[in-house]
Design a protein around this motif. Structure first.
Motif, PDB file in Angstrom:
ATOM      1  N   ALA A   1      17.115  -5.168  10.232  1.00 46.80           N
ATOM      2  CA  ALA A   1      16.510  -3.837  10.200  1.00 46.80           C
ATOM      3  C   ALA A   1      15.181  -3.846   9.448  1.00 46.80           C
ATOM      4  O   ALA A   1      14.248  -3.131   9.828  1.00 46.80           O
ATOM      5  CB  ALA A   1      17.476  -2.836   9.567  1.00 46.80           C
ATOM      6  N   LEU A   2      15.088  -4.658   8.415  1.00 47.48           N
ATOM      7  CA  LEU A   2      13.836  -4.747   7.654  1.00 47.48           C
ATOM      8  C   LEU A   2      12.710  -5.376   8.472  1.00 47.48           C
ATOM      9  O   LEU A   2      11.532  -5.173   8.174  1.00 47.48           O
ATOM     10  CB  LEU A   2      14.050  -5.550   6.372  1.00 47.48           C
ATOM     11  CG  LEU A   2      14.910  -4.872   5.311  1.00 47.48           C
ATOM     12  CD1 LEU A   2      15.236  -5.866   4.191  1.00 47.48           C
ATOM     13  CD2 LEU A   2      14.211  -3.637   4.749  1.00 47.48           C
ATOM     14  N   LEU A   3      13.061  -6.137   9.505  1.00 45.39           N
ATOM     15  CA  LEU A   3      12.060  -6.796  10.348  1.00 45.39           C
ATOM     16  C   LEU A   3      11.556  -5.911  11.487  1.00 45.39           C
ATOM     17  O   LEU A   3      10.540  -6.222  12.107  1.00 45.39           O
ATOM     18  CB  LEU A   3      12.652  -8.077  10.945  1.00 45.39           C
ATOM     19  CG  LEU A   3      13.095  -9.139   9.945  1.00 45.39           C
ATOM     20  CD1 LEU A   3      13.798 -10.276  10.675  1.00 45.39           C
ATOM     21  CD2 LEU A   3      11.912  -9.650   9.153  1.00 45.39           C
ATOM     22  N   VAL A   4      12.247  -4.827  11.780  1.00 43.48           N
ATOM     23  CA  VAL A   4      11.897  -3.993  12.939  1.00 43.48           C
ATOM     24  C   VAL A   4      10.458  -3.480  12.900  1.00 43.48           C
ATOM     25  O   VAL A   4       9.741  -3.602  13.898  1.00 43.48           O
ATOM     26  CB  VAL A   4      12.900  -2.834  13.125  1.00 43.48           C
ATOM     27  CG1 VAL A   4      12.431  -1.850  14.177  1.00 43.48           C
ATOM     28  CG2 VAL A   4      14.280  -3.382  13.488  1.00 43.48           C
ATOM     29  N   PRO A   5       9.967  -2.904  11.800  1.00 39.47           N
ATOM     30  CA  PRO A   5       8.598  -2.378  11.827  1.00 39.47           C
ATOM     31  C   PRO A   5       7.552  -3.428  12.196  1.00 39.47           C
ATOM     32  O   PRO A   5       6.678  -3.175  13.024  1.00 39.47           O
ATOM     33  CB  PRO A   5       8.383  -1.850  10.403  1.00 39.47           C
ATOM     34  CG  PRO A   5       9.748  -1.544   9.902  1.00 39.47           C
ATOM     35  CD  PRO A   5      10.638  -2.587  10.527  1.00 39.47           C
ATOM     36  N   ALA A   6       7.647  -4.617  11.614  1.00 35.02           N
ATOM     37  CA  ALA A   6       6.664  -5.664  11.915  1.00 35.02           C
ATOM     38  C   ALA A   6       6.767  -6.103  13.370  1.00 35.02           C
ATOM     39  O   ALA A   6       5.753  -6.344  14.025  1.00 35.02           O
ATOM     40  CB  ALA A   6       6.864  -6.850  10.983  1.00 35.02           C
TER      41      ALA A   6
ATOM     42  N   LEU B   1       1.665  -6.868  19.339  1.00 37.00           N
ATOM     43  CA  LEU B   1       1.115  -6.586  20.669  1.00 37.00           C
ATOM     44  C   LEU B   1       1.662  -7.522  21.731  1.00 37.00           C
ATOM     45  O   LEU B   1       1.851  -7.118  22.883  1.00 37.00           O
ATOM     46  CB  LEU B   1      -0.409  -6.656  20.642  1.00 37.00           C
ATOM     47  CG  LEU B   1      -1.092  -5.593  19.783  1.00 37.00           C
ATOM     48  CD1 LEU B   1      -2.607  -5.785  19.838  1.00 37.00           C
ATOM     49  CD2 LEU B   1      -0.716  -4.196  20.237  1.00 37.00           C
ATOM     50  N   ASP B   2       1.956  -8.763  21.366  1.00 36.74           N
ATOM     51  CA  ASP B   2       2.469  -9.709  22.352  1.00 36.74           C
ATOM     52  C   ASP B   2       3.917  -9.419  22.757  1.00 36.74           C
ATOM     53  O   ASP B   2       4.427 -10.005  23.706  1.00 36.74           O
ATOM     54  CB  ASP B   2       2.343 -11.144  21.839  1.00 36.74           C
ATOM     55  CG  ASP B   2       3.200 -11.408  20.616  1.00 36.74           C
ATOM     56  OD1 ASP B   2       3.273 -10.541  19.731  1.00 36.74           O
ATOM     57  OD2 ASP B   2       3.795 -12.494  20.553  1.00 36.74           O
TER      58      ASP B   2
END
Length: 67
Positions: free
Chosen positions: A36-41, A46-47
């Motif tokens: 869940a902590l990785l979702v924003p990044a 764009l790829d």
């Protein structure tokens, strides 16, 4: 009046939603919290995005319908 959230606060509020989704899909709580902590990044990569077949036509139709 409801105050708009800045993006960081919005993502913070969404964190538990993503954790529940990952746990609901079978991930452990620890893995779900990490993911869940990785979702924003990942969301802003764009790829990672592609226009699917029919999307442009659907957007033109909704725009011309005033939606």
């Amino acid at each position: 009046m409801i105050e708009p959230l800045d993006s960081a606060r919005w993502w913070d509020r969404m964190l538990p939603v993503f954790v529940r989704a990952f746990v609901g899909a079978g991930a452990s709580r620890e893995t779900a919290e990490t993911a869940a902590l990785l979702v924003p990044a990942e969301f802003y990569r764009l790829d990672a995005w592609a226009v699917i077949s029919g999307a442009e036509q659907a957007l033109h139709l909704t725009r011309s319908a005033g939606v």
